[in-house]
Write a protein that holds these residues in place. Structure first.
Motif, PDB file in Angstrom:
ATOM      1  N   VAL A   1      42.461  45.515  32.595  1.00  0.00           N
ATOM      2  CA  VAL A   1      41.005  45.389  32.549  1.00  0.00           C
ATOM      3  C   VAL A   1      40.350  46.040  33.756  1.00  0.00           C
ATOM      4  N   SER A   2      40.916  45.805  34.942  1.00  0.00           N
ATOM      5  CA  SER A   2      40.365  46.337  36.186  1.00  0.00           C
ATOM      6  C   SER A   2      41.424  46.205  37.267  1.00  0.00           C
TER       7      SER A   2
ATOM      8  N   HIS B   1      36.414  45.371  41.013  1.00  0.00           N
ATOM      9  CA  HIS B   1      36.008  44.612  39.828  1.00  0.00           C
ATOM     10  C   HIS B   1      35.325  45.489  38.776  1.00  0.00           C
ATOM     11  N   LEU B   2      35.303  46.788  38.991  1.00  0.00           N
ATOM     12  CA  LEU B   2      34.752  47.683  37.974  1.00  0.00           C
ATOM     13  C   LEU B   2      35.688  47.720  36.769  1.00  0.00           C
ATOM     14  N   LEU B   3      35.133  47.600  35.577  1.00  0.00           N
ATOM     15  CA  LEU B   3      35.953  47.579  34.368  1.00  0.00           C
ATOM     16  C   LEU B   3      36.467  48.978  34.051  1.00  0.00           C
ATOM     17  N   PHE B   4      37.737  49.060  33.684  1.00  0.00           N
ATOM     18  CA  PHE B   4      38.342  50.337  33.330  1.00  0.00           C
ATOM     19  C   PHE B   4      37.994  50.726  31.894  1.00  0.00           C
ATOM     20  N   LYS B   5      37.829  52.027  31.698  1.00  0.00           N
ATOM     21  CA  LYS B   5      37.567  52.555  30.360  1.00  0.00           C
ATOM     22  C   LYS B   5      38.882  53.014  29.745  1.00  0.00           C
ATOM     23  N   GLU B   6      39.192  52.525  28.549  1.00  0.00           N
ATOM     24  CA  GLU B   6      40.420  52.932  27.867  1.00  0.00           C
ATOM     25  C   GLU B   6      40.409  54.437  27.591  1.00  0.00           C
ATOM     26  N   GLN B   7      41.594  55.045  27.695  1.00  0.00           N
ATOM     27  CA  GLN B   7      41.814  56.465  27.433  1.00  0.00           C
ATOM     28  C   GLN B   7      41.090  57.367  28.447  1.00  0.00           C
ATOM     29  N   TYR B   8      40.613  56.769  29.524  1.00  0.00           N
ATOM     30  CA  TYR B   8      39.950  57.535  30.582  1.00  0.00           C
ATOM     31  C   TYR B   8      40.466  57.088  31.956  1.00  0.00           C
ATOM     32  N   ASP B   9      40.381  55.798  32.236  1.00  0.00           N
ATOM     33  CA  ASP B   9      40.924  55.232  33.472  1.00  0.00           C
ATOM     34  C   ASP B   9      42.348  54.719  33.275  1.00  0.00           C
ATOM     35  N   VAL B  10      42.610  54.201  32.094  1.00  0.00           N
ATOM     36  CA  VAL B  10      43.930  53.656  31.744  1.00  0.00           C
ATOM     37  C   VAL B  10      44.243  54.038  30.302  1.00  0.00           C
TER      38      VAL B  10
ATOM     39  N   HIS C   1      44.197  56.448  42.305  1.00  0.00           N
ATOM     40  CA  HIS C   1      44.170  56.771  43.740  1.00  0.00           C
ATOM     41  C   HIS C   1      44.370  55.553  44.631  1.00  0.00           C
ATOM     42  N   SER C   2      44.562  54.374  44.033  1.00  0.00           N
ATOM     43  CA  SER C   2      44.762  53.149  44.807  1.00  0.00           C
ATOM     44  C   SER C   2      46.023  52.438  44.326  1.00  0.00           C
ATOM     45  N   ALA C   3      46.519  51.560  45.172  1.00  0.00           N
ATOM     46  CA  ALA C   3      47.752  50.841  44.849  1.00  0.00           C
ATOM     47  C   ALA C   3      47.451  49.602  44.014  1.00  0.00           C
ATOM     48  N   CYS C   4      48.411  49.254  43.172  1.00  0.00           N
ATOM     49  CA  CYS C   4      48.287  48.023  42.384  1.00  0.00           C
ATOM     50  C   CYS C   4      49.659  47.656  41.836  1.00  0.00           C
ATOM     51  N   GLU C   5      49.903  46.355  41.724  1.00  0.00           N
ATOM     52  CA  GLU C   5      51.117  45.852  41.079  1.00  0.00           C
ATOM     53  C   GLU C   5      50.685  44.943  39.929  1.00  0.00           C
ATOM     54  N   VAL C   6      51.186  45.277  38.742  1.00  0.00           N
ATOM     55  CA  VAL C   6      50.808  44.532  37.533  1.00  0.00           C
ATOM     56  C   VAL C   6      52.082  44.131  36.798  1.00  0.00           C
TER      57      VAL C   6
END
Length: 391
Positions: A250-251, A267-276, A300-305
């Motif tokens: 989601v973000s 907290h910006l929402l990701f756009k499918e097929q564009y951000d994720v 461009h940023s780190a994340c663990e999901v």
């Protein structure tokens, strides 16, 4: 003569200081930063009846992403020079100190690959090869990103094949090294709208999934399962998926760490097929391959999901100081059944700027002090001459 000698001593000292500061900030600073990094160790489980730890093949891989080499359209010459020198020195220092067996770049190698003319493309590729040159015993694998061939609506066979020809990679490929399976995915083509490129990539991924499942079932059940007689054989190891886009989330709200997205972006929402990737494409990849790890870039940023409480994904930050103050890369130690990861941070841009500013302020103060001393000396000399004339 003593004044002249002192003047030249000051000039020589200033030149020496500037040279030392420049050498440190542009060359030496990468060594202490990367020297602190080390390959993660894996706990080798006991094997055999004796319970002794037997050596297993270990693969050492380095992962970076989003280098965004500037092109001819939007790239200012100084910005190009600065960023490319930084990435070149960081990469070459990492190779020299860490000696990885394989390096993966997770897409967006170029900033303007989607627009580049043939001449500009060749120029960008030439600069990339110079920056990321490597010894023969190190393998460099480059994945495709949206800036390399364009977003889905911009991508075509010409751009895609141009990229694949240069980097000797395909949009769906299983790469096996030391019994470790890496699945290389062109995530830009996972749009799911039935476009010819998307259909070709999904068909190949489905075939690879079936072949891998045949290999896993064959090792577990013994006899070859029905429909697996002509399947390509892989080591019986769950794959590691490498791609540019992250799987659907989601973000970045749940992302933490010093290189995660900032509070205003998290907290910006990701756009499918564009951000994720879309939820459907993400489900397909997880269902088809059941990976033990996913590594991606793009944000461009780190994340663990952790997807579905089973499938860990690591988003690798950008390697370029143009996108981050604190670029980094991932070090991974892999065997057929286990892995361990660690992160290596590069020098912060703010640190380099602070060193330059401090050195500049110190030199300015030195010059002012020298000018003040010189003015006092001249005043004294003028006073003495006046007194001598009056006598």
């Amino acid at each position: 003569m003593p004044g002249l000698s002192g003047k030249w001593s000051t000039v020589i000292f200033m030149v020496w200081t500037v040279s030392c500061v420049f050498l440190f900030c542009e060359y030496l600073i990468y060594y202490p930063a990367i020297f602190q990094c080390s390959w993660p160790e894996m706990d080798r489980a006991p094997s055999g009846e004796s319970g002794q730890r037997e050596p297993v093949p270990i693969l050492r891989a380095l992962f970076l992403s989003d280098t965004h080499l500037l092109g001819a359209i939007r790239g200012h010459w100084f910005d190009k020079l600065r960023r490319e020198w930084q990435m070149e020195r960081a990469f070459q220092t990492a190779l020299w100190l860490l000696r990885p067996e394989v390096v993966f770049i997770l897409g967006d190698v170029f900033d303007e690959g989607k627009w580049s003319s043939t001449k500009d493309w060749e120029d960008d590729v030439g600069r990339f090869r110079k920056m990321f040159r490597h010894p023969r015993d190190t393998e460099l694998i480059v994945l495709v990103g949206n800036h390399d061939v364009g977003f889905h609506y911009e991508m075509n066979w010409y751009k895609l094949q141009r990229f694949e020809k240069v980097f000797n990679v395909t949009s769906a490929k299983m790469l096996t090294r030391k019994s470790v399976n890496f699945l290389l995915v062109n995530s830009v083509a996972m749009h799911g709208d039935g476009c010819p490129i998307c259909q070709a990539v999904e068909s190949e991924l489905l075939r690879l999934s079936q072949d891998l499942n045949c290999s896993l079932q064959g090792m577990q059940a013994g006899p070859m399962t029905e429909g697996c007689s002509e399947a390509q054989s892989f080591p019986s190891s769950r794959p590691i998926i490498l791609q540019h886009y992250p799987l659907y989330r989601v973000s970045d709200a749940g992302c933490t760490g010093q290189d995660a997205a900032g509070p205003e972006e998290r907290h910006l929402l990701f756009k499918e097929q564009y951000d994720v990737l879309s939820q459907e494409a993400s489900r397909k990849l997880l269902w088809w391959f059941q990976p033990r790890l996913i590594l991606s870039g793009h944000t461009h940023s780190a994340c663990e999901v952790l997807h579905g409480n089973k499938y860990p994904e690591i988003s690798v930050p950008s390697f370029s100081w143009r996108n981050r103050n604190n670029p980094s890369f991932i070090l991974g130690t892999f065997s057929s059944g286990d892995y361990a990861l660690s992160k290596c941070f590069l020098p912060e841009e703010s640190t380099v700027i602070a060193v330059y500013c401090s050195a500049g302020a110190a030199l300015t103060l030195l010059v002012l002090m020298h000018l003040h001393t010189l003015r006092c000396t001249l005043q004294c000399v003028s006073c003495l001459v006046s007194k001598h004339k009056s006598v």
